[in-house]
Enzyme design. Sequence first.
Site, PDB file in Angstrom:
ATOM      1  N   GLY A 247       0.679  -1.254   0.101  1.00 34.98           N
ATOM      2  CA  GLY A 247       0.691  -0.201   0.403  1.00 34.98           C
ATOM      3  C   GLY A 247       1.128   1.240  -0.002  1.00 34.98           C
ATOM      4  O   GLY A 247       2.235   1.226  -0.177  1.00 34.98           O
ATOM      5  N   HIS A 248       0.084   2.492  -0.502  1.00 35.73           N
ATOM      6  CA  HIS A 248       0.540   3.233  -0.250  1.00 35.73           C
ATOM      7  C   HIS A 248       1.481   3.977   0.940  1.00 35.73           C
ATOM      8  O   HIS A 248       1.362   3.853   2.460  1.00 35.73           O
ATOM      9  CB  HIS A 248      -0.190   4.607  -1.251  1.00 35.73           C
ATOM     10  N   GLY A 249       2.643   5.083   0.656  1.00 32.77           N
ATOM     11  CA  GLY A 249       3.599   5.379   2.070  1.00 32.77           C
ATOM     12  C   GLY A 249       4.025   3.965   2.207  1.00 32.77           C
ATOM     13  O   GLY A 249       5.115   4.100   3.448  1.00 32.77           O
ATOM     14  N   GLY A 266      -1.705   1.121   3.863  1.00 30.44           N
ATOM     15  CA  GLY A 266      -1.007   2.482   3.815  1.00 30.44           C
ATOM     16  C   GLY A 266      -0.125   2.251   5.743  1.00 30.44           C
ATOM     17  O   GLY A 266      -1.027   2.399   6.331  1.00 30.44           O
ATOM     18  N   GLY A 267       0.866   3.394   5.467  1.00 31.23           N
ATOM     19  CA  GLY A 267       1.403   3.134   6.069  1.00 31.23           C
ATOM     20  C   GLY A 267       2.425   2.724   6.949  1.00 31.23           C
ATOM     21  O   GLY A 267       2.581   2.942   8.158  1.00 31.23           O
TER      22      GLY A 267
END
Length: 344
Positions: A247-249, A266-267
């Site tokens: 996922g993003h980040g 994400g994250g």
Amino acid sequence: MLLSDLVDLIKKGNSNFISSNIFEDLNIEDAASLDEAVNHQISFLEENNILKEKLDKSNASAIITSNNNEIISALKKLNISNIIVKNPRIAFAEVLNHLYKTINFNPGIHASAVIDKTAIIGADCHIGPNVYIGENTVIGNNNDILTGSSILGNVRIGDNNIIHPNCVVYENTTLKNNCVINSNSVIGSEGFGFIPKDDKWVKMPQKGGVKIMSFVEIGTNCCIDRPAVGITFIDEGTKLDNLVQIGHGVKIGKNCAFAAQVGIAGGAKIGDRVILAGQVGVNNRVKVGNNVIASSKCGIHCDIEDGKVISGFPAMENKSWLRSSSIFKKLPELAKKLRQLDKQ
């Protein structure tokens, strides 16, 4: 190749050669699994290998194995030549690399490739049929970009990488050196970022990038998303199996290994040398420490300390999960006893 020559090859390798017993210096033409090997083929057998019981049925001409007296004695009785090393799997990998030569692609740019005039291509690169390379992209030396792959704008690719057919590398992606991206994987696609408002979704622009360090290998059909701002980061030496979603980040450390269908929201931050078995899920913004091992289908919803072995959904220490699983199997019986007690 003569078996004695393979022994010399293994001596120079990284498997920690111990000794060899050659009953006949045959020509080794191929390699195969223990139960499928035939004459003039080589195989390997680890000390804990479940195929030990099939040893007497093997027709291999030679077997690479560990320093196990039981196995060595059995091989001698069967007159099977053997090569004894500390790590048979590494020795077998080195033999495979020697017996099966990697296909080398000739440097050059195929006539059907579309390359923006602002892109820079280094020396000795192979740019295959129907490849697209976008504006202001810089590609280093000795890269193989194979059929149908698209490298969009503002991408930076180092040296000695292989991008297999039909991959997509989105804008603002950096790929360092000696990486492998297998077919149909997508690097730098938009992260899943939407904001709820009045029973609808407002799209959060995903303007960040992806940075992948050296010696990373990515399987087929993997997706690595870019974030709204900043980068998604994969450190050197990490290996992804097929069908992995990053996922993003997300930040992933060095020398991790993720099996098929792992999903990381994400994250999340993953430490170094983390092993995630098949279908493990990691919640958003969770921190997983160094040297963690998560068994298949594990659901990681909270931070995990260094060195933990975890299982289950939600994830818990493996020993606790095993005890819980044992109790779970007994639940129908326990429920029956409770109903009987209620009637008394």
